[in-house]
Design a protein around this motif. Structure first.
Motif, PDB file in Angstrom:
ATOM      1  N   TRP A 160      20.258   0.159  21.435  1.00  8.27           N
ATOM      2  CA  TRP A 160      19.701  -1.104  21.933  1.00  8.27           C
ATOM      3  C   TRP A 160      20.180  -1.383  23.352  1.00  8.27           C
ATOM      4  CZ3 TRP A 160      16.047  -4.314  22.207  1.00  8.27           C
ATOM      5  CH2 TRP A 160      16.228  -5.613  22.694  1.00  8.27           C
ATOM      6  N   SER A 161      21.424  -1.068  23.644  1.00  6.58           N
ATOM      7  CA  SER A 161      21.936  -1.263  24.994  1.00  6.58           C
ATOM      8  C   SER A 161      21.145  -0.436  26.004  1.00  6.58           C
ATOM      9  CB  SER A 161      23.420  -0.873  25.060  1.00  6.58           C
ATOM     10  OG  SER A 161      23.905  -0.938  26.389  1.00  6.58           O
ATOM     11  N   TYR A 198      17.635  -1.940  26.298  1.00  5.54           N
ATOM     12  CA  TYR A 198      17.677  -3.209  27.024  1.00  5.54           C
ATOM     13  C   TYR A 198      17.809  -2.959  28.527  1.00  5.54           C
ATOM     14  CZ  TYR A 198      18.792  -8.086  27.970  1.00  5.54           C
ATOM     15  OH  TYR A 198      18.766  -9.374  28.442  1.00  5.54           O
ATOM     16  N   ARG A 199      18.680  -2.025  28.897  1.00  5.61           N
ATOM     17  CA  ARG A 199      18.860  -1.719  30.319  1.00  5.61           C
ATOM     18  C   ARG A 199      17.591  -1.127  30.921  1.00  5.61           C
ATOM     19  NH1 ARG A 199      23.444   1.700  28.521  1.00  5.61           N
ATOM     20  NH2 ARG A 199      22.929   3.019  30.303  1.00  5.61           N
ATOM     21  N   LYS A 242      14.376  -1.673  29.680  1.00  2.00           N
ATOM     22  CA  LYS A 242      13.295  -2.659  29.659  1.00  2.00           C
ATOM     23  C   LYS A 242      13.524  -3.815  30.615  1.00  2.00           C
ATOM     24  CE  LYS A 242      11.814  -4.158  25.634  1.00  2.00           C
ATOM     25  NZ  LYS A 242      11.782  -4.558  24.199  1.00  2.00           N
ATOM     26  N   TYR A 243      14.748  -4.324  30.635  1.00  2.87           N
ATOM     27  CA  TYR A 243      15.015  -5.574  31.348  1.00  2.87           C
ATOM     28  C   TYR A 243      15.864  -5.385  32.602  1.00  2.87           C
ATOM     29  CZ  TYR A 243      13.491  -7.418  26.845  1.00  2.87           C
ATOM     30  OH  TYR A 243      12.783  -7.678  25.704  1.00  2.87           O
ATOM     31  N   LEU A 277      12.221 -11.717  20.775  1.00  5.38           N
ATOM     32  CA  LEU A 277      13.659 -11.602  21.022  1.00  5.38           C
ATOM     33  C   LEU A 277      14.374 -12.922  20.775  1.00  5.38           C
ATOM     34  CD1 LEU A 277      15.815  -9.577  22.045  1.00  5.38           C
ATOM     35  CD2 LEU A 277      15.432 -10.476  24.344  1.00  5.38           C
ATOM     36  N   ASP A 321      10.256   0.699  20.247  1.00  6.53           N
ATOM     37  CA  ASP A 321      11.666   0.860  20.594  1.00  6.53           C
ATOM     38  C   ASP A 321      12.593   0.496  19.434  1.00  6.53           C
ATOM     39  OD1 ASP A 321      10.953  -1.802  20.830  1.00  6.53           O
ATOM     40  OD2 ASP A 321      11.948  -2.138  22.750  1.00  6.53           O
ATOM     41  N   GLY A 328      16.328  -7.577  17.401  1.00  7.81           N
ATOM     42  CA  GLY A 328      15.997  -6.836  18.598  1.00  7.81           C
ATOM     43  C   GLY A 328      14.579  -7.054  19.066  1.00  7.81           C
TER      44      GLY A 328
END
Length: 246
Positions: free
Chosen positions: A87-88, A91-92, A94-95, A175, A212, A246
């Protein structure tokens, strides 16, 4: 197929530290996949026959969708049991600004497909979950298609077919909201926004829908529903990780 990481010199930085890894731009699915799953513990005891996570003492899965009669998808495949690290990275990607992580995630996806070839080669198409990227979009790029296009480069023999499901507009964000709110959005806004523009491409096919993260499964349920309605023979899910919220 995966490479034994121990003898490599220099050693990989370890999944989650991809930015510092010398193999970030030169790696292969056979290297990145074992790095991403190394140390991922399998659940102890009985698991859900749909999503593969541990069930409670009554044999019930905590994911509401897994127990629904109208679930629509047959099962869920999960690439890595290291949910927080995955997930980390997602996240990095995607965002954040780490767009080249898409190549790493693509290699990890191909590594999983190759490692499970006997079972997964039976699917006819691998598509992406629908993401709206029009003028009212929350984000103006399709991050799932970026991962799949990277995977296509490393696994050209796999039947990647991104974009089989279309989404006509933005819907509420999942989210950080409750399962009840997710279900309301999925069965309302999301269901109304989904379509299959070319039903002939999916008719009679067994289809994997790549996303994802799997949280409760409400989005996957709607993707499967619309594909089956267009004539697909079976729909299953394929995600990088299972993660609540998530």
């Amino acid at each position: 197929m995966p490479i034994d990481l121990e003898p490599l010199d220099p050693a990989p930085a370890g999944f989650g530290a991809c930015a510092a890894c010398v193999y970030r731009t030169t790696g292969t699915p056979a290297l990145c996949f074992p790095c991403a799953v190394l140390g991922g513990a399998a659940p102890d005891g009985p698991t859900c026959t749909v999503c593969g996570q541990a069930v409670d003492e009554r044999g019930s899965c905590s994911n509401t969708v897994c127990g629904l009669d109208d679930r629509y998808f047959s099962r869920l495949y999960t690439v890595s049991g290291r949910a927080e690290e995955m997930w980390s990275a997602v996240y990095r990607f995607k965002y954040g600004e780490e767009r080249d992580l898409g190549e790493v995630l693509g290699r990890i996806l191909v590594g999983f497909l190759e490692d499970n070839r006997e079972e997964l080669a039976g699917y006819d198409l691998i598509t992406t979950g629908a993401i709206y990227v029009g003028p009212r979009a929350h984000r103006l790029w399709d991050y799932l298609q970026v991962i799949v296009e990277a995977a296509r480069c490393d696994g050209p023999a796999w039947p990647f077919a991104p974009g089989l499901i279309a989404k006509s507009g933005p819907t509420g964000r999942f989210l950080g909201i409750s399962p009840e709110e997710r279900r309301r959005i999925a069965e309302g806004e999301l269901r109304a926004a989904l379509s299959v523009p070319e039903p002939a491409r999916v008719a009679g096919r067994r289809i994997l829908v790549f996303d994802d993260v799997y949280s409760e499964g409400f989005s996957l349920r709607e993707m499967a529903r619309v594909l089956l309605g267009a004539g697909a023979a079976e729909v299953a899910g394929l995600v990088l990780a299972r993660r609540k919220g998530g």
